[in-house]
Design a protein around this motif. Structure first.
Motif, mmCIF file in Angstrom:
data_model
loop_
_atom_site.group_PDB
_atom_site.id
_atom_site.type_symbol
_atom_site.label_atom_id
_atom_site.label_comp_id
_atom_site.label_asym_id
_atom_site.label_seq_id
_atom_site.Cartn_x
_atom_site.Cartn_y
_atom_site.Cartn_z
ATOM 1 N N GLU A 801 0.824 -1.203 0.000
ATOM 2 C CA GLU A 801 0.000 0.000 0.000
ATOM 3 C C GLU A 801 0.860 1.257 0.000
ATOM 4 O O GLU A 801 1.995 1.263 0.487
ATOM 5 C CB GLU A 801 -0.917 0.014 1.213
ATOM 6 C CG GLU A 801 -2.046 -1.001 1.144
ATOM 7 C CD GLU A 801 -3.023 -0.829 2.297
ATOM 8 O OE1 GLU A 801 -4.224 -0.854 2.041
ATOM 9 O OE2 GLU A 801 -2.559 -0.653 3.428
ATOM 10 N N GLY A 802 0.279 2.336 -0.539
ATOM 11 C CA GLY A 802 0.952 3.621 -0.544
ATOM 12 C C GLY A 802 -0.030 4.722 -0.184
ATOM 13 O O GLY A 802 -1.148 4.483 0.293
ATOM 14 N N VAL A 803 0.359 5.943 -0.417
ATOM 15 C CA VAL A 803 -0.453 7.104 -0.073
ATOM 16 C C VAL A 803 -1.604 7.243 -1.065
ATOM 17 O O VAL A 803 -1.395 7.152 -2.274
ATOM 18 C CB VAL A 803 0.424 8.376 -0.086
ATOM 19 C CG1 VAL A 803 -0.432 9.604 0.145
ATOM 20 C CG2 VAL A 803 1.502 8.265 0.964
ATOM 21 N N PRO A 804 -2.858 7.462 -0.610
ATOM 22 C CA PRO A 804 -3.969 7.637 -1.557
ATOM 23 C C PRO A 804 -3.785 8.882 -2.421
ATOM 24 O O PRO A 804 -3.137 9.844 -2.035
ATOM 25 C CB PRO A 804 -5.195 7.794 -0.637
ATOM 26 C CG PRO A 804 -4.768 7.261 0.683
ATOM 27 C CD PRO A 804 -3.320 7.502 0.788
ATOM 28 N N LEU A 828 -9.665 7.917 -7.248
ATOM 29 C CA LEU A 828 -9.698 6.850 -8.248
ATOM 30 C C LEU A 828 -8.673 5.768 -7.922
ATOM 31 O O LEU A 828 -8.896 4.600 -8.186
ATOM 32 C CB LEU A 828 -9.426 7.436 -9.638
ATOM 33 C CG LEU A 828 -10.476 8.437 -10.164
ATOM 34 C CD1 LEU A 828 -10.054 8.964 -11.521
ATOM 35 C CD2 LEU A 828 -11.840 7.769 -10.248
ATOM 36 N N GLU A 829 -7.522 6.182 -7.387
ATOM 37 C CA GLU A 829 -6.496 5.221 -6.985
ATOM 38 C C GLU A 829 -6.254 5.384 -5.489
ATOM 39 O O GLU A 829 -5.444 6.186 -5.063
ATOM 40 C CB GLU A 829 -5.200 5.449 -7.765
ATOM 41 C CG GLU A 829 -5.280 5.122 -9.238
ATOM 42 C CD GLU A 829 -5.434 3.627 -9.492
ATOM 43 O OE1 GLU A 829 -5.253 2.841 -8.534
ATOM 44 O OE2 GLU A 829 -5.744 3.249 -10.636
ATOM 45 N N PRO A 830 -6.977 4.642 -4.666
ATOM 46 C CA PRO A 830 -6.724 4.747 -3.217
ATOM 47 C C PRO A 830 -5.372 4.175 -2.811
ATOM 48 O O PRO A 830 -4.916 4.421 -1.705
ATOM 49 C CB PRO A 830 -7.873 3.943 -2.607
ATOM 50 C CG PRO A 830 -8.290 2.997 -3.680
ATOM 51 C CD PRO A 830 -8.077 3.703 -4.984
ATOM 52 N N ASN A 831 -4.745 3.399 -3.703
ATOM 53 C CA ASN A 831 -3.422 2.827 -3.428
ATOM 54 C C ASN A 831 -3.416 1.994 -2.158
ATOM 55 O O ASN A 831 -2.432 1.930 -1.442
ATOM 56 C CB ASN A 831 -2.343 3.921 -3.355
ATOM 57 C CG ASN A 831 -2.132 4.609 -4.674
ATOM 58 O OD1 ASN A 831 -2.391 4.029 -5.723
ATOM 59 N ND2 ASN A 831 -1.671 5.839 -4.631
ATOM 60 N N GLY A 832 -4.526 1.366 -1.887
ATOM 61 C CA GLY A 832 -4.660 0.533 -0.706
ATOM 62 C C GLY A 832 -6.124 0.454 -0.316
ATOM 63 O O GLY A 832 -7.021 0.955 -1.007
ATOM 64 N N ILE A 833 -6.380 -0.176 0.808
ATOM 65 C CA ILE A 833 -7.753 -0.291 1.311
ATOM 66 C C ILE A 833 -8.070 0.978 2.092
ATOM 67 O O ILE A 833 -7.456 1.258 3.116
ATOM 68 C CB ILE A 833 -7.904 -1.537 2.199
ATOM 69 C CG1 ILE A 833 -7.576 -2.803 1.390
ATOM 70 C CG2 ILE A 833 -9.300 -1.615 2.782
ATOM 71 C CD1 ILE A 833 -7.579 -4.069 2.211
#
Length: 1099
Positions: A801-804, A828-833
């Motif tokens: 995961e990364g920063v949203p 659009l890209e939360p880059n994680g849950i």
């Protein structure tokens, strides 16, 4: 005239004097001049020392020099000496002279245990040389039966700057019993030997490879202090298997152009360092398993240098005298003043200047200025004479000058007098003949005569200037100095210089097939000797009229033998050169045509290239036409494979290129090219090595592995393609990678391919720019000049995961006088849950300061806000996943305060309408219901003080309702009648609740239950305006596609909002500030549709 003079040191020993054992004696020199003759005295280590009291020392009369004989007792004379030369006017002092008596360097007698090491492991043999007079040179040798043999140094074995012998890894051949370290002190002509050392290497069946590490220097960084003009030496000696290669880099700059690498790249030398050589340097020791790095911080200091050295002065009595002394250096030197060798206690010093105001004769003295820092010192003596004296001309009588015709000339007239004299010049009109040349001597009794006769002459500050000098200005010039009491004269001879005249009478002789002798007569050199002659030629066939240099001849010669090419029609000319410039060219000779001959040379700059897999292109630089030596020039191209014993294949061509066809792919060839013309063959050609055409690599890298560094960067490694499979010069490797999916989406898709090029023969690289929380695939391939080889097997990997990202949608809709709706969507890209949002609300007080009202987290992804005007606020909302926070989704600034108006409960719209609530003012509302499967309703709890209660209540209860135009000065909620009305309503409500409670205990039904029985389809019924803020809540199940609560505390069968289970107790909101559940798990298309549907004006 006998003039008294202050003492001046004229000769002294160097600052450091070493007593070499092979010298017979050691003079300590100190000579001085002055009037009266100076007397000398010495100090040793700051204490008075009289050489005349020591009978062993040799002295001279009227001299400060004494000589120390080499009779075995030198150590008692070791120390620091200083000479003082004095007469009645003052005292001059010398620099400190350090007399050094070196001791004989010796290695200690010791017994050394054998060095035992396993094969493949590093080891070091210590030298630890004794101290001695530099320079020191270290040699490592082995002792055989008959001779000494140097230990060969290479990438694996090297000698460090400290003299130690380093082995990157041990090999079986390193086992010896006779490793000897020799220390050579060249200045004292001494070589000493250390006790021999023994090394035992234990062999092993398997030698593991190792990443590089540094044997020297230790640590990861070090500082190097240098003094300007010293040689900077930095070394990095590494161990590892395979043997590491060392590279050097200067951070932010190129390595200095004068830098050089020695000891197989392990030693970096920057000679004569300057300030621009300071900075940060990095050495990198690399092998295929990794690298080791060491950082050097280089600082360059400077020993003192004079910026303004004090000068001797002659000044008149009563004048102001300034004695200036300044020096530069790093660190800044400290300046001290002395007068006649003693501290200048009674002299006023301003910064770097001593000022003698209204100077008297008693101020005459020798003033010493000493500037010193940790790297050295400077000493200067300035003789300051305060006196009145009639003029004396110091310039020598009859001094000769040389001048260039058409240029200026300066003649000096130095005068000694106090006060300063007025200087005039006189030119005498006559002439003499000297050495066969006519020289004019000008005589005129008045300087006015000179100025009127020639306007090119002028006098400034006692110096005669003549502009636009010509040969007629040659002659003797006399300078006259006058004062009220006397006058003096001095004369000088002016000679005018010019470029030489062109040589004359060129003659060709000794004519041969490819040479001729040229003679000439030099032209007049015009008082400046000819330094050289330039011979030029011109030929009539290829470049007629174009003169080119053929030969340079010394100025003392007047002939030269010219080597020529065959079959060329020449003519020649000569030019003379002196210090002034170059003459005009001479008249050319008659033409001379040489006979044809065989070529003298073969082609140069041969290039072998392979543009196609089975071809080899050979190109070369053709001979110039003048080099053909005759007609019919051709080239013989010969080639054969280097790896096979076969005969030469030969071809004759006239052009300067040739293509060899049907060659194997990328094999080495030997090539040679020889010239021939109608007269014969050129010399035997040299052999060059080249390769036939390349083909794309036939193998892919193996064992591709990925090491995940973070959400956007991974490190990829692989095993190199074998050189036999590259089929060409390896250019590098390419990594192709593409995104398969986000880990939030189970469906895979082949994203756009991206390529990273890795130059050189490397087996790893870092791949940046990846999307966090994604699945990727990659392949690695080798490529050469022909193209890409096959790719490796695709390797899939996942990023963490990364920063949203920022939210893509934020809208302000339905702006009215008292309300406004704000809508936004998840990134659009939360880059994680995505787990939660954070919001931050500030409001500006009457004092103009910002006061924080809200700073909490929320779980819903959408809100509508009711806003009252005339207040200032800042709103920030940002998301959070399991890894980290991101930047605010948006920042909204308006003159209003935000009040939550709408929210979602069980994914259905829930709202409290002010018309239904029949309430005016500001307050807190709670959602309650009687029992499960019954309607919930919104009831008024209590009033809210805007400033004191807003921050706390909106987090605990979640719903705020404002009615009317409230401002920061208060509203109707603070009026007495409104408070009384609220109390009455509360009392009536309490009575109704008590009656309902009693009625239920008797088995009765609520009116809401009756309505529910009458209307079982509550989904289609909607809101009932007759109830108190009721809403439909029969469907307890979440909508299809909604996610479970992210709080991880609500059971699977519960509602998705943040309320506690419905029952008799009042429902409470979560402490995290969530409002009636979450709104999550929507796909992007559904969210976009919902935003359109919720853009209506709130009730």
């Amino acid at each position: 005239m006998n003039i008294e003079q202050l003492p001046t040191i004229t000769a002294q020993s160097p600052s450091s004097l070493i007593a070499f054992p092979f010298d017979e004696s050691f003079p300590i020199t100190c000579e001085a001049k002055g009037n009266p003759q100076p007397a000398f005295r010495w100090t040793k280590n700051g204490v008075e020392f009289d050489p005349f009291l020591d009978p062993r020392l040799m002295k001279e009369e009227n001299s400060g020099t004494f000589v120390i004989p080499n009779k075995g007792n030198l150590t008692e004379y070791e120390g620091s000496y200083r000479c003082y030369a004095s007469n009645k006017l003052g005292t001059a002092i010398s620099k400190e002279i350090e007399f050094i008596v070196p001791s004989e360097p010796k290695f200690p007698k010791e017994t050394l245990d054998p060095v035992v090491v396993e094969e493949g492991q590093p080891f070091i043999l210590k030298c630890d040389p004794p101290k001695g007079i530099p320079p020191l040179q270290i040699y490592w040798m082995t002792i055989s039966k008959y001779y000494l043999q140097h230990i060969e140094q290479d990438e694996r074995v090297s000698i460090g700057l400290n003299g130690d012998l380093y082995f990157s890894h041990a090999e079986e051949k390193d086992s010896r019993r006779d490793y000897c370290c020799y220390a050579a002190f060249t200045r004292i002509r001494t070589i000493v030997q250390k006790t021999p050392m023994s090394v035992v290497v234990k062999t092993t069946n398997a030698i593991p490879e190792r990443r590089p590490s540094l044997l020297t220097p230790s640590g990861d960084r070090s500082e190097v202090l240098m003094v300007k003009e010293e040689d900077l030496k930095m070394e990095c000696i590494a161990e590892g298997l395979p043997t590491p290669q060392v590279e050097w880099v200067k951070i932010g700059h190129q390595l200095p152009a004068k830098a050089k690498l020695e000891n197989h790249g392990k030693l970096l030398i920057v000679p004569r360092v300057e300030q621009e050589d300071s900075g940060k340097y990095v050495c990198k020791a690399k092998n295929r398993l990794g690298e080791a790095v060491h950082y050097f911080t280089v600082r360059v200091d400077e020993s003192p240098e004079w910026q303004f050295e004090p000068e001797s002065q002659l000044s008149m009595i009563g004048s102001d005298v300034l004695i200036k002394c300044s020096a530069s250096g790093i660190p800044q030197p400290t300046t001290t003043w002395s007068v006649n060798g003693s501290p200048a206690a009674n002299r006023k010093a301003f910064d770097d200047t001593i000022v003698l105001h209204n100077a008297k004769a008693s101020d005459s003295a020798v003033y010493q200025c000493e500037a010193s820092n940790q790297h050295g010192s400077l000493l200067s003596n300035a003789n300051i004479m305060i006196m009145n004296l009639q003029p004396m001309i110091l310039t020598q009588e009859g001094e000769n000058y040389s001048a260039v015709e058409g240029k200026g000339i300066t003649m000096h007239c130095k005068v000694f007098s106090s006060p300063p004299s007025e200087i005039t010049w006189i030119q005498y009109f006559s002439y003499l003949i000297i050495a066969g040349r006519l020289l004019y001597v000008y005589r005129c009794q008045s300087i006015l005569c000179l100025r009127l006769s020639v306007n090119r002459f002028f006098v400034q500050d006692g110096v005669l200037h003549i502009t636009n000098v010509s040969h007629r200005d040659q002659g003797v010039y006399t300078c006259v100095a006058r004062s009220p009491v006397d006058e003096a004269t001095a004369s000088a001879l002016l000679m005018v210089l010019d470029v030489p005249d062109a040589p004359e009478d060129l003659v060709l002789s000794e004519r041969k097939s490819k040479s001729v002798k040229l003679k000439w007569i030099p032209g007049d050199d015009h008082n400046s000797s000819t330094t050289e002659f330039i011979i030029q030629f011109e030929e009539s066939q290829w470049e007629p009229g174009n003169w080119k240099e053929l030969l340079h001849v010394p100025g003392s010669h007047n002939s030269a033998l010219l080597k020529l090419n065959g079959h060329v029609d020449y003519r020649f000319r000569v030019l003379g050169v002196n210090d002034v410039g170059t003459s005009l060219p001479s008249e050319p000779t008659e033409r001379y045509k040489t006979q044809p001959a065989a070529p003298d040379k073969n082609p140069e700059n041969i290039k072998i290239e392979g543009h196609l897999p089975h071809e080899m292109d050979i190109n070369w630089e053709p001979l110039l036409p003048i080099e053909h030596n005759g007609p019919g020039l051709e080239y013989k191209v010969s080639y054969r494979r280097q790896d096979l014993e076969e005969d030469w294949v030969e071809h004759m061509v006239k052009r300067h290129s040739f293509v060899v066809k049907n060659t194997p792919t990328f094999v080495p060839y030997e090539i040679k090219i020889q010239t021939r013309n109608h007269q014969g063959w050129g010399p035997e050609p040299k052999i060059v090595i080249g390769y036939s055409g390349e083909d794309v690599p036939s193998a892919a890298p193996e064992d591709v592995a990925v090491e995940v560094s973070n959400g956007s960067v991974v490190k990829v490694s692989w095993i190199r393609v074998h050189k036999d499979k590259v089929h060409g010069h390896l250019v590098g490797y390419r990594i192709n990678f593409w995104r398969l999916r986000s880990l939030l989406n189970s469906k895979k898709s082949h994203g756009d391919k991206q390529t990273l090029t890795v130059p050189g023969d490397r087996n790893y690289s870092t791949v940046p720019g990846l999307m966090p929380f994604s699945e990727y695939s990659l392949i690695v391939m080798a490529f050469n000049g022909r193209g890409n080889g096959p790719g490796s097997h695709p390797l899939n990997f996942k990023t963490p995961e990364g920063v949203p990202e920022r939210n893509p949608v934020f809208r302000v809709t339905d702006v009215q006088r008292h309300t406004v709706s704000l809508l936004w969507t998840p990134p659009l890209e939360p880059n994680g849950i995505l787990t939660e949002f954070f919001y931050h609300l500030q409001i500006k007080t009457t004092a103009g300061k910002m006061k924080t009202l809200l700073d909490k987290k929320i779980l819903l992804l959408r809100y509508n806000f009711l806003i009252l005007p005339y207040l200032n606020y800042d709103l920030e909302i940002w998301g959070n996943n399991y890894k980290s926070n991101t930047h605010p989704f948006f920042i909204l600034q308006k003159k209003a305060i935000i009040i939550v108006y709408k929210a979602h409960h069980n994914n259905k719209l829930f709202e409290c309408r002010k018309s239904q609530c029949n309430f005016r003012g500001t307050g807190i509302f709670k959602k309650v219901k009687a029992r499960r499967n019954t309607k919930s309703r919104c009831i008024f709890v209590r009033g809210v003080n805007l400033w004191n209660d807003l921050n706390d209540q909106i987090l605990r209860h979640g719903l705020l309702f404002f009615s009317g135009l409230a401002s920061i000065h208060g509203g109707i909620s603070t009026q007495g009648w409104f408070i009384g009305l609220m109390c009455a309503i509360a009392l009536l409500t309490l009575i109704v609740l008590i009656a309902c409670f009693v009625n239920r205990n008797k088995g009765g039904k609520y009116s809401v239950k009756e309505k529910e029985d009458l209307h079982p389809d509550v989904e289609s019924q909607g809101m009932n305006d007759d109830t108190f803020c009721e809403y439909s809540d029969n469907d307890e199940k979440p909508l299809k596609g909604s996610q479970r609560s992210l709080s991880r505390e609500i059971k699977a069968g519960d509602s998705g909002d943040s309320l506690v289970d419905y029952g008799d107790e009042d429902a409470q909101f979560n402490e995290d500030g969530s409002f009636i559940g979450e709104y999550a798990g929507r796909k992007e298309k559904k969210m976009s549709t919902e935003l359109k549907a919720t853009g209506e004006t709130p009730g």
